[in-house]
Design a protein around this motif. Structure first.
Motif, short mmCIF file in Angstrom:
data_model
loop_
_atom_site.label_atom_id
_atom_site.label_comp_id
_atom_site.label_asym_id
_atom_site.label_seq_id
_atom_site.Cartn_x
_atom_site.Cartn_y
_atom_site.Cartn_z
N SER A 194 0.83 -1.24 0.14
CA SER A 194 -0.04 -0.06 0.03
C SER A 194 0.78 1.22 0.06
O SER A 194 1.98 1.17 0.44
N LEU A 195 0.49 2.21 -0.73
CA LEU A 195 1.04 3.61 -0.48
C LEU A 195 0.79 4.22 0.82
O LEU A 195 1.62 5.18 1.19
N ARG A 196 -0.05 3.84 1.48
CA ARG A 196 0.04 4.51 2.88
C ARG A 196 0.71 3.42 3.93
O ARG A 196 1.01 2.43 3.98
N THR A 197 1.52 4.41 4.64
CA THR A 197 2.63 3.76 5.34
C THR A 197 1.85 3.01 6.65
O THR A 197 2.39 2.05 6.82
N ASN A 198 0.50 3.29 6.84
CA ASN A 198 -0.17 2.63 8.08
C ASN A 198 -1.09 1.49 7.34
O ASN A 198 -1.80 0.91 8.10
N GLY A 199 -1.06 1.31 6.08
CA GLY A 199 -1.81 0.19 5.34
C GLY A 199 -1.10 -1.03 5.14
O GLY A 199 -1.64 -1.66 4.25
N ASN A 200 0.07 -1.09 5.85
CA ASN A 200 0.91 -2.47 5.44
C ASN A 200 1.00 -3.54 6.62
O ASN A 200 2.00 -4.37 6.59
N ALA A 201 0.26 -3.45 7.68
CA ALA A 201 0.48 -4.27 8.75
C ALA A 201 -0.28 -5.61 8.19
O ALA A 201 -1.22 -5.55 7.82
N PRO A 202 0.46 -6.62 8.79
CA PRO A 202 -0.26 -7.96 8.42
C PRO A 202 -1.19 -8.14 9.78
O PRO A 202 -1.52 -7.20 10.38
N LEU A 203 -2.06 -9.07 9.53
CA LEU A 203 -3.06 -9.43 10.43
C LEU A 203 -2.71 -10.47 11.50
O LEU A 203 -1.98 -11.39 10.96
N TYR A 204 -3.02 -10.07 12.77
CA TYR A 204 -2.22 -10.89 13.82
C TYR A 204 -3.56 -11.80 14.21
O TYR A 204 -4.43 -11.05 14.90
N ILE A 205 -3.43 -12.91 14.58
CA ILE A 205 -4.64 -13.97 15.30
C ILE A 205 -4.02 -14.68 16.27
O ILE A 205 -2.74 -15.42 16.17
N ILE A 206 -4.27 -14.52 17.25
CA ILE A 206 -3.61 -15.24 18.51
C ILE A 206 -4.92 -15.95 19.24
O ILE A 206 -5.95 -15.60 19.65
N SER B 286 3.44 -22.06 18.82
CA SER B 286 3.92 -22.07 17.46
C SER B 286 3.66 -20.62 16.81
O SER B 286 2.72 -20.21 17.25
N LEU B 287 4.50 -20.39 15.99
CA LEU B 287 3.92 -19.19 15.06
C LEU B 287 4.23 -19.54 13.39
O LEU B 287 5.12 -19.78 13.10
N GLU B 288 2.85 -19.55 12.97
CA GLU B 288 2.74 -19.38 11.54
C GLU B 288 2.59 -18.29 10.84
O GLU B 288 1.67 -17.17 11.29
N VAL B 289 3.29 -17.92 9.59
CA VAL B 289 3.19 -17.03 8.79
C VAL B 289 2.62 -17.36 7.61
O VAL B 289 2.95 -18.04 6.64
N VAL C 157 -0.34 -13.43 10.53
CA VAL C 157 0.56 -14.06 11.54
C VAL C 157 -0.25 -14.81 12.47
O VAL C 157 -1.05 -14.07 13.26
N LEU C 158 -0.26 -16.10 12.66
CA LEU C 158 -1.04 -16.87 13.44
C LEU C 158 -0.18 -17.13 14.68
O LEU C 158 0.71 -17.91 14.58
N ILE C 159 -0.59 -17.20 15.77
CA ILE C 159 0.21 -17.10 17.09
C ILE C 159 -0.68 -18.37 18.08
O ILE C 159 -1.79 -17.90 18.26
N THR C 160 -0.23 -19.39 18.27
CA THR C 160 -0.80 -20.32 18.64
C THR C 160 0.07 -20.58 20.38
O THR C 160 1.23 -20.76 20.55
N THR C 161 -0.69 -20.27 21.55
CA THR C 161 -0.14 -20.43 22.81
C THR C 161 -0.12 -21.87 23.15
O THR C 161 -0.87 -22.72 22.62
N LYS C 162 0.79 -22.03 24.22
CA LYS C 162 0.73 -23.42 24.75
C LYS C 162 -0.30 -24.19 25.59
O LYS C 162 -1.10 -23.28 26.06
N LYS C 163 -0.40 -25.31 25.23
CA LYS C 163 -1.61 -25.90 26.20
C LYS C 163 -1.29 -27.30 26.99
O LYS C 163 0.07 -27.29 27.05
N GLY C 164 -2.02 -27.57 27.78
CA GLY C 164 -1.63 -28.50 28.81
C GLY C 164 -1.42 -29.91 28.37
O GLY C 164 -2.05 -29.99 26.99
#
Length: 1011
Positions: free
Chosen positions: A191-203, A239-242, A261-268
């Protein structure tokens, strides 16, 4: 004093501890029930630990050969307990390792070391967001790092763990100040916008907003925006997947244009209750300092500058050379102001366990980090994490709950001392007088330590929670619902008390001021989902249908106050004589979508994957609120063809995959299509007036990104060598930018779709090899390399728009237009520049036309891992080929009252000199002064900033289990940014923002105990 508390989370912490204790009892009870009612005679409990030769392995399946319903799972410490007879054989299985058959042979303690098996790596499942897929069967481009790689790095932000480890993912640390931000680019800038290039984060399935929390007046120490991912504890991440290509990202529709960006936290894990305690203590220092002039060189430069200007009597304010300051004094200001040692302490406690039906994990962490600046400043972060999983006995109903709460408190000086340390005269006075007070040297300088009186304070409280309910209606048909909630609150302030100024000015607290920024953001999301899986004959079908309903509200208050009765009341706004509310707003963002996926597999070697999504966003006007996005992906596992197996026996894996599709972008802010008004701040007849902010325009729509990829993946020698290559091309159109308007309209621009197209293309290569695989010794290598190219394909009317000074069709959108330096004129000693328009004058508008691309030409990483018995050595080299601005862009006019790099000593001094740097001037030579300004924005101020960096190294040792009967112990040494090889004419070559603290070199020792 720096006080820290969990604030309102204190009660939550006690509840978590109580739940952990409760589950530990329930786990033990469950185990006892199984033993009491076990109908098998002559059985006894067998215990042991599963490792890979050095590291305990959780989640390993242990069962008894030829006996059903006997399987147990190893816990977080790799330990297990199973009831078995003396002549039974244990079957031990874990993906990525060879299956082991171990006879009990009458033993009560059976420890097992599993051997690494490369042939099963393709069976590992990767997270693709709404679904998971086997590594061998994925049709999209997904990169992954696991907790094993993350835990070896002494970092506080998960993005730091990605540097050099993923092809197509460029991560840059923006500052070495604790709590600072990172920039991430996934396959380029769209994007030409400097604030329009961030990825989507999913936790854990919950979207996490990347919108900034900071305000420029309350984050003056940190360049750019503070990273929202500072709230995530890296040691809590499994784990972290892109996700990079259309096949992987299109299911996220309008929010997947810049990658996901997919972030998966630890489980028992099920099994007996396990306690793990880890702590690390480290220190950080600046990686590289500028080589500056010493006192002799500096005084010579200053005297030469006055001589060049024809000044024989030094001015009264030239304290460094007129005798007011000691000309024999030398202070290394970089060492004095930025050469301190940052102390880093990190601690973590976790409890996990449970039965086969219910297992849990509860953890808490605490981290402190000081700065390299003078003064007592500290960044503190504490958090807790809870994960509970339950399934019914018939495995039809499942519930997963995860929650994380983090508190951050960051106190910094109001300014970064880096630029000051590089420009102060080396013979400047001492910081303190004989009485220990700040030294003002008879009012001849501004003592830099006076800046310590002003402070930046930030407190952030972040809650992320998610519940996933699933029920198998009939075999192969599952209904699932995800319920997510995020709540983040931030309180930031910057103070400028009167004590910052020279006491001779006699400024009282009436000159003190403060800026405050209070932000709160809450988001709720509901995602129902249906999954259907069916196999018939040689075919397998997977169908997924779902919806997303999200509501986000952001409240912001920005205030400025000044004129206090006392500096001790500076945080009490009611004590201010002047109070201004700069901004007070509540923003609501609503988003809904319906999505689907159809996956068809034939003969386990031909795969077709279709994804689609219909998005709706409140950020667009009527008629443009909805849009369709989708992708098609295909893969051919050609190594399964008989002709390949007969004639290419050396090939153990082979796959060709490709994808094409569209994603979108709605990162434009809210209410952009509406007529909006704000308070003018001016009063008329005792009423506050309103002023318009933007014009109504409901016609602009979604920014669209078309993505194409072709990839080849190969495995050799039973997958001991894995190679992949990919070519991609992304084209982003309908750019959402502000279209310039004539000044007569009263507005500078109007939000609209610009008919410009941006292309990102490139190649990505990865190589993984198992070089040596022995029972006690293993050596593996991972290599990745990325070539990226960005280009502005079209921009109608560019030459007549206000963007003409920023972009060139056919060039990257990341370019900087610069003057072209012709060097130093040997006759005049002044920098010369190309006169592009030939009018005999050098001007910004006409002659700053030379494009310079500061984006990396290529980048990558080389990682090696060695294991020998209980020892493990990992190291990663990161490399980048790029250009960057050097010291000439920030050091200012050579010869004036500020220090310079030692290289500038070789400047022009007499007629005929051929040098790289122009004549010194004390500030009266206007031609030289103007030329110096032009040179700072010319290609002469740009140099090669390529580097090879030993990004991470970790050496660990697992103490033999016989040393500690009741626990396991692991000790390690870790280092980050340990060594940098570069020819860069500046401080740190990674750094993009000159004048700020570069990333630190961190060395830490860590201990982990599990029992």
């Amino acid at each position: 004093m720096n006080n820290f508390s969990f604030y309102k989370a204190g009660k939550a912490l006690y509840c978590l501890i109580f739940l952990g204790t409760l589950f530990s009892f329930s786990s033990s009870l469950a185990g006892n029930v199984r033993m009491n009612f076990n109908p098998t005679f002559q059985q006894s409990p067998i215990q042991g630990t599963i490792t890979d030769g050095s590291t305990p392995l959780p989640g390993v399946s242990i069962s008894i050969k030829n006996k059903s319903n006997t399987a147990v799972i190893s816990d977080y410490s790799g330990q297990y307990s199973i009831a078995a007879a003396q002549n039974d054989t244990l079957v031990i299985y874990f993906i990525g390792y060879k299956k082991a058959l171990v006879p009990v042979a009458g033993r009560k303690l059976v420890n097992v070391n599993l051997e690494y098996d490369t042939t099963t790596l393709q069976e590992v499942k990767v997270n693709a967001g709404y679904y998971s897929v086997k590594e061998s069967e994925r049709t999209g481009s997904i990169s992954k790092i696991s907790s094993n790689e993350i835990e070896k790095q002494p970092v506080s932000n998960i993005l730091a763990a990605l540097q050099g480890r993923m092809a197509g993912v460029d991560v840059v640390q923006e500052t070495g100040v604790p709590g600072g931000g990172f920039s991430i680019s996934i396959r380029g800038t769209n994007s030409l916008r400097t604030n329009g290039n961030a990825p989507l984060y999913i936790i854990d399935g919950v979207p996490y907003s990347s919108d900034p929390l900071s305000y420029n007046q309350t984050s003056t120490t940190i360049p750019g925006e503070s990273s929202p991912l500072n709230s995530i504890n890296p040691t809590d991440i499994e784990s972290l997947e892109v996700l990079k290509d259309a096949d992987a990202t299109a299911i996220y529709g309008s929010r997947g244009a810049n990658g996901v960006v997919l972030i998966t936290t630890k489980k028992g894990k099920s099994g007996k209750t396990s306690f793990a305690v880890s702590t690390s203590n480290g220190s950080g220092q600046v990686t590289r300092m500028l080589d500056l002039m010493n006192t002799d060189q500096y005084i010579t430069m200053r005297k030469q500058a006055f001589a060049n200007d024809g000044i024989t009597k030094y001015p009264s304010r030239a304290y460094d050379v007129n005798g007011k300051w000691d000309q024999n004094r030398y202070t290394d200001w970089q060492k004095e102001l930025t050469g301190g040692t940052s102390q880093i302490l990190n601690s973590q406690l976790s409890i996990s366990g449970g039965s086969e039906q219910t297992h849990y994990l509860i953890s808490g962490n605490y981290r402190t980090e000081s700065t390299v600046f003078p003064g007592n400043f500290l960044y503190k972060k504490a958090g807790s994490h809870l994960a509970i999983h339950h399934k019914s006995e018939n495995n039809k109903f499942r519930i997963n709950f995860s929650a994380g709460y983090t508190t951050q408190k960051n106190e910094l000086p109001w300014t970064d001392f880096t630029l000051i340390s590089r420009t102060l005269a080396p013979n400047a006075p001492t910081l303190y007088d004989k009485e220990g007070n700040l030294n003002w040297e008879n009012n001849t300088w501004q003592n830099p330590l006076a800046n310590l009186e002003g402070k930046n304070k930030n407190a952030t409280y972040d809650l992320i929670a998610n519940t996933v309910l699933s029920f198998e209606l009939v075999k192969g048909f599952e209904f699932k619902t995800s319920l997510g909630f995020t709540d983040i609150n931030s309180d930031a302030s910057r103070t400028s008390p009167s004590t910052m100024y020279n006491p001779a000015f006699n400024y009282g607290s009436e000159y003190s001021s403060i800026f405050l920024n209070t932000l709160g953001r809450q988001s709720t999301i509901i995602e129902p989902q249906l999954n259907w899986n069916k196999s018939f004959g040689a075919s397998e079908i997977n169908v997924l249908l779902g919806g997303t309903f999200q509501n986000q509200q952001t409240k912001t208050i920005i205030q400025e106050a000044s004129g206090f009765a006392s500096n001790s009341l500076i945080y009490d706004l009611s004590s201010a004589s002047y109070l201004s509310v700069e901004q007070n707003e509540t923003i609501n963002y609503k988003y809904q979508a319906f999505y689907g996926r159809f996956n068809y597999t034939l003969q386990n070697k031909y795969i077709l994957n279709l994804t689609g999504r219909r998005d709706g966003s409140s950020r667009f006007g009527p008629g443009n609120q909805f849009a369709l996005f989708g992708a098609v992906g295909a893969a051919w596992l050609f190594y399964k063809e008989q002709v390949v197996q007969d004639n290419m026996r050396f090939l153990s894996f082979g796959k060709i995959r490709s994808s094409f599709g569209t994603t979108g972008n709605d990162q434009i802010g809210d209410y952009q299509f509406l007529d909006t008004y704000a308070s003018s701040g001016y009063h008329y007849q005792n009423s506050n007036g309103l002023m318009p902010l933007r014009l109504f325009n409901p016609d602009f729509g979604w920014e669209t990104n078309k993505k194409l990829e072709v990839a080849l993946e190969l495995g050799f020698l039973k997958d001991r060598i894995m190679f992949s290559s990919a070519w991609y091309q992304n084209r982003s159109s309908s750019q959402l930018v502000g279209m310039p308007l004539p000044g007569t309209t009263g507005f500078s621009s109007i939000q609209s779709n610009l008919d410009a197209e941006v292309q990102n293309s490139g190649f990505e290569f990865t190589l993984r090899s198992v070089n040596i695989q022995k029972p006690n010794f293993n050596w593996t290598t991972n290599f990745n390399l990325s070539f990226a190219q960005n280009k502005l394909l079209s921009f109608p009317g560019l030459e007549t728009s206000t963007y003409k000074n920023d972009y060139i069709v056919g060039q990257p959108i990341t370019i900087r237009k610069l003057f072209h330096s012709k060097g130093v004129n040997p006759q005049t000693g002044v920098y010369e520049f190309e006169d592009v328009d030939g009018d005999g004058q050098i001007t910004y508008a006409a002659d700053r036309q030379t494009p310079c691309n500061l984006s990396p030409k290529y980048y990558g990483g080389l990682q090696n891992q060695f294991t020998y018995k209980g020892w493990q050595l990992d190291f990663l080299f990161q490399f980048v080929k790029q250009l960057n601005f050097n010291f000439a862009s920030t050091q200012g006019y050579a010869g004036t009252f500020r220090n310079q790099p030692s290289e500038v000593v070789n400047s022009w001094t007499e007629l005929g000199d051929n040098t790289s740097y122009q004549i010194f001037t004390s500030g009266t030579n206007q031609k030289a002064m103007q030329a110096s300004e032009y040179f700072a924005e010319s290609d002469g101020a740009v140099s090669d900033a390529s580097y090879i960096r030993l990004k991470n190294i970790s050496l660990s040792f697992n103490l033999p289990s016989q040393w500690f009967k009741i626990m396991q112990c692991r000790i390690s040494l870790q280092a980050q940014n340990l060594l940098t090889i570069t020819s860069y004419k500046g401080a740190d070559p990674e750094f993009k923002d000159a004048g700020y603290l570069p990333p630190l070199r961190i060395i830490a020792a860590a201990f982990q105990f599990t029992f």
